[in-house]
Design a protein around this motif. Structure first.
Motif, mmCIF file in Angstrom:
data_model
loop_
_atom_site.group_PDB
_atom_site.id
_atom_site.type_symbol
_atom_site.label_atom_id
_atom_site.label_comp_id
_atom_site.label_asym_id
_atom_site.label_seq_id
_atom_site.Cartn_x
_atom_site.Cartn_y
_atom_site.Cartn_z
ATOM 1 N N SER A 155 4.538 -1.203 -10.012
ATOM 2 C CA SER A 155 3.137 -1.206 -9.595
ATOM 3 C C SER A 155 2.504 -2.560 -9.855
ATOM 4 C CB SER A 155 2.382 -0.114 -10.346
ATOM 5 O OG SER A 155 1.044 -0.126 -9.976
ATOM 6 N N SER B 74 8.065 2.490 -13.144
ATOM 7 C CA SER B 74 7.090 2.646 -12.069
ATOM 8 C C SER B 74 5.878 1.749 -12.321
ATOM 9 C CB SER B 74 6.679 4.104 -11.913
ATOM 10 O OG SER B 74 5.479 4.374 -12.584
ATOM 11 N N ARG B 75 5.538 1.577 -13.623
ATOM 12 C CA ARG B 75 4.410 0.693 -13.947
ATOM 13 C C ARG B 75 4.749 -0.754 -13.578
ATOM 14 N NH1 ARG B 75 2.831 3.593 -18.334
ATOM 15 N NH2 ARG B 75 4.533 2.688 -19.560
ATOM 16 N N LEU C 230 0.157 -8.148 -3.760
ATOM 17 C CA LEU C 230 -1.098 -7.986 -3.023
ATOM 18 C C LEU C 230 -2.015 -9.172 -3.262
ATOM 19 C CD1 LEU C 230 -2.503 -4.363 -3.154
ATOM 20 C CD2 LEU C 230 -2.007 -5.779 -1.171
ATOM 21 N N ASP D 56 0.939 -5.174 -7.300
ATOM 22 C CA ASP D 56 -0.399 -5.747 -7.491
ATOM 23 C C ASP D 56 -0.390 -7.260 -7.268
ATOM 24 O OD1 ASP D 56 -1.821 -3.527 -7.911
ATOM 25 O OD2 ASP D 56 -1.735 -3.600 -10.123
ATOM 26 N N HIS E 34 0.823 -1.203 0.000
ATOM 27 C CA HIS E 34 0.000 0.000 0.000
ATOM 28 C C HIS E 34 0.856 1.251 0.000
ATOM 29 C CE1 HIS E 34 -2.638 3.068 1.847
ATOM 30 N NE2 HIS E 34 -3.513 2.509 1.012
ATOM 31 N N LEU F 188 4.712 5.563 -6.145
ATOM 32 C CA LEU F 188 4.706 5.187 -7.555
ATOM 33 C C LEU F 188 3.642 5.984 -8.309
ATOM 34 C CD1 LEU F 188 5.164 1.341 -7.517
ATOM 35 C CD2 LEU F 188 6.724 3.084 -8.423
ATOM 36 N N ARG F 189 2.518 6.133 -7.615
ATOM 37 C CA ARG F 189 1.447 6.887 -8.255
ATOM 38 C C ARG F 189 1.892 8.330 -8.501
ATOM 39 N NH1 ARG F 189 -2.213 4.518 -5.144
ATOM 40 N NH2 ARG F 189 -1.849 6.177 -3.633
ATOM 41 N N GLU G 194 4.182 8.383 -11.430
ATOM 42 C CA GLU G 194 3.380 8.249 -12.644
ATOM 43 C C GLU G 194 2.606 9.539 -12.949
ATOM 44 O OE1 GLU G 194 2.889 6.476 -15.125
ATOM 45 O OE2 GLU G 194 0.882 7.051 -15.786
ATOM 46 N N ARG H 174 2.837 1.959 -3.139
ATOM 47 C CA ARG H 174 2.076 2.410 -4.296
ATOM 48 C C ARG H 174 1.970 3.923 -4.382
ATOM 49 N NH1 ARG H 174 -3.276 -1.048 -4.973
ATOM 50 N NH2 ARG H 174 -2.511 -2.404 -6.624
ATOM 51 N N ALA H 175 1.823 4.519 -3.194
ATOM 52 C CA ALA H 175 1.595 5.965 -3.186
ATOM 53 C C ALA H 175 2.715 6.717 -3.925
ATOM 54 C CB ALA H 175 1.433 6.436 -1.756
#
Lengths: 532, 138
Positions: free
Chosen positions: A358, A354-355, A365, A362, A315, A321-322, A325, A318-319
């Protein structure tokens, strides 16, 4: 109830009596034993023999005495009759009286009578002496003859002599003799019996008593042999042989007993050792259980921690990475035209990185979710699910032509979302790894093995090296370079976990360049209500 | 009348900036107010009682008072009870989603990774909560 008690009582009584009898016979005084029976037998037999011999002797004696009397009668006949005849002829009564009294003095003579025969009936001369017919008698009548000449043919019977001999004397003598014989025989018998008893006691009974008491004291742990206290006869007799045999037997027994003892001791030692070992095992077991419990608790705790960690890592990762992006996109939108080519290129690389990351997060997770989330088991059409997966793949990769064959009507129970992940991973892998094959073919079907339904996903793609089979299902272990086939290395690990939660297994076979086959099962234990 | 306002409760300045950029790039007419934590958000809401924002976009992870706590407080006060709340979070946990709806969130939106998707999301949010779903006048 009462009846039962009664019969019990009787039973007890019988048993008591039996026991008492056993005790009495075991402890009977030796005096009532063999010696007395022997004595009684000797006494009885000897008495019987004595009695019989006495009777025989007495009978012989009686016969002898009777013979004496008969002899005496004959003596009277030869010695007295002629003179009696003379006296009678002359009718000398006084002389006759004297003569018969003389005869009467002979032993046992009781009554004598001389009668005249012939002449006139009126004046018959009868002379007698003694009492007639008293007690048992033996009588004889002799004719009295007289011949005037010497010629015997002139003889004429002139009278009769009646002699009666009493038997009471004979009987009295017989009784006296019998008494003497009986007493002497009795004393003799008694003495002989006592002597025999003594001899038997000395030679046999006391040794029997000694043996009996030795035997009653006999005990395998004592070692002194049976020994009789007596002067040993020059040659071995029955007792010696018996004692020898007994000692041999008891020493044999002792030996065996000793061996038994040793074996027993060994066994006991063995048992003790075994018990000790068992205790040790029990202790180790309980220790092990304790440790297993502890470890399980620790594992559960660390599993939870790991889950929480996984979750927050994915979690929180991700932040940023977002943001990369997001700002990258804005840069691309607003500045790519104002700067040179290389700028756009690098920016693209940054965003691709970064994708990728991500995507990894995923799948990370997903893996974490596949173990965490609760199962919602329902009926699933696996064929339909597989078809949808393939449809999504075709949509994503419209330029590829892959021949896909899906067996119809494959149904089972499972968690829809998780089973979808399984098929997506397996069919997706087949799709991905058959990329370089111009005539790629994928199939999803089932076969039966050992009575179980086994689902099969097959492709004719790149395959894999069977040597690395064990790494196939490990998370983040990849058998191909990312440049060759992209991927996070987590898909099959997720599949393995999901199938495990569905009571199933998965295994694979393949060869480099020959494609791969993945087989999996569901609910092997039969239960379909799996609880995680 | 001022432009409709959106209150964004977001502790990360970068994320807030991205929302603002998305907003600006879309040339929407709503005004974006950013509160960096729960206290600041509630503070703002109570001060702007007379003229509340059209929608509150709430992040769950906030320093100090958490997003769910902010939501609970809002729903327990009459002056903030009716303000629409959209939870915008990176959390994928079902528990969070359920808790959010239980506390009266109007929508629960996961932050997409792609900026394009994010931008589309913001547009949708704005369209729905600011333009379409206008609150009846108090």
């Amino acid at each position: 109830m009462g009846k039962t008690e009664g019969s019990d009582g009787v039973h007890d009584g019988t048993e008591d009596g039996h026991q008492a009898g056993t005790v009495v016979s075991a402890r009977a005084p030796i005096g009532h034993g063999v010696a007395w029976r022997l004595l009684a037998s000797i006494f009885l037999f000897s008495s019987l023999v004595t009695l019989l011999t006495t009777l025989f002797e007495l009978y012989m004696d009686y016969r002898g005495q009777i013979d004496d009397i008969v002899n005496r009668f004959e003596e009277i006949e030869t010695a007295y009759l002629p003179s009696l005849g003379g006296s009678l002829w002359s009718l000398d009564t006084d002389q006759l009286q004297l003569q018969i009294e003389g005869i009467k003095r002979l032993p046992d003579m009781q009554y004598l009578e001389v009668r005249e025969i012939g002449r006139s009936l009126k004046r018959r001369v009868t002379i007698s002496t003694g009492d007639r017919g008293v007690g048992p008698v033996l009588s004889r009548e002799f004719p009295i003859t007289y011949a005037e000449s010497r010629d015997r043919n002139d003889e004429q019977t002139i009278g009769a002599l009646y002699v009666e001999a009493t038997l009471s004397g004979v009987y009295a003598r017989l009784v006296d003799k019998a008494v003497v014989i009986l007493i002497s025989q009795g004393i003799k018998t008694f003495l002989v019996s006592m002597f025999i008893l003594y001899i038997v006691y000395r030679l046999v009974t006391r040794h029997l008593v000694a043996i009996a008491s030795y035997l009653s004291r006999f005990n395998l742990s004592q070692s002194d042999p049976l020994r009789l206290s007596r002067s040993r006869p020059s040659r071995e007799d029955e007792l010696d042989r018996m004692v020898g045999a007994f000692n041999q037997m008891s020493s044999g027994l002792r030996e065996v007993y000793q061996q038994l003892h040793e074996v027993n001791a060994e066994l006991e030692e063995d048992i003790a050792a075994r018990r000790k070992a068992e205790e040790e095992v029990t202790r180790l077991n309980s220790e092990l259980e304790q440790r297993v419990r502890q470890r399980t608790a620790e594992l559960e705790a660390s599993n939870k921690e790991l889950d929480a960690f996984t979750y927050s890592v994915s979690h929180d990762l991700r932040a940023p990475l977002r943001r990369i992006e997001g700002f990258g996109q804005i840069l691309a939108d607003e500045y790519s035209t104002k700067l040179d080519e290389r700028f756009s290129h690098y920016l693209q690389r940054i965003r691709a990185g970064s994708r990728d990351m991500s995507e990894m997060i995923d799948s990370f997770l997903k893996l974490s979710r596949s173990t965490r989330s609760e199962l919602t088991v329902e009926d699933i059409d696996l064929s339909d699910m597989a078809a949808k997966v393939v449809a999504r793949l075709r949509e994503k990769d419209p330029q590829r032509s892959v021949s896909v064959e899906i067996a119809p009507g494959l149904r089972n129970r499972g968690d829809r979302r998780l089973m979808d992940a399984v098929l997506e991973n397996l069919i997706g892998n087949a799709w991905k790894y058959s990329r370089h094959n111009k005539a790629a073919a994928i199939s999803f079907g089932c076969e039966t093995s050992e009575g179980r339904v086994v689902y099969v996903v097959r492709d004719n793609g790149a395959g894999f090296d069977m040597n690395y089979l064990d790494r196939l299902f490990m998370p983040f272990c990849r058998l191909h370079r990312p440049e060759e086939f992209e991927g996070t290395g987590i898909g099959l690990a997720t599949v393995l976990r999901i199938l495990a939660r569905h009571g199933g297994r998965i295994w694979a076979e393949g060869a480099i360049g020959k494609g791969a086959v993945f087989r999996f099962t569901l609910w092997e234990a039969g239960g379909q209500d799996d609880k995680p | 009348m001022t432009n409709p306002r959106i209150l964004l409760v977001e502790d990360s300045r970068d994320d807030a900036e991205l929302v603002r950029l998305a907003d600006q790039s879309l040339h929407l007419h709503s005004e974006l107010v950013v509160a960096e934590d729960g206290e600041a958000a509630l503070d703002y809401l109570f001060r702007a009682e007379a003229d509340p924002p059209a929608v509150v976009i709430l992040d769950l992870r906030l320093p100090g008072m958490g997003g769910l706590e902010v939501l609970r407080t809002m729903r327990s006060r009459p002056q903030t009870r009716r303000i629409p709340v959209v939870i915008l979070t990176g959390s994928e946990r079902d528990e969070d989603v359920l808790a959010g709806y239980d506390l009266g969130a109007n929508s629960f939106v996961r932050k997409p990774h792609e900026f394009e998707a994010f931008r589309a999301l913001i547009t949708h949010l704005e369209h729905y909560w600011v333009m379409t779903n206008l609150r009846p006048p108090v």
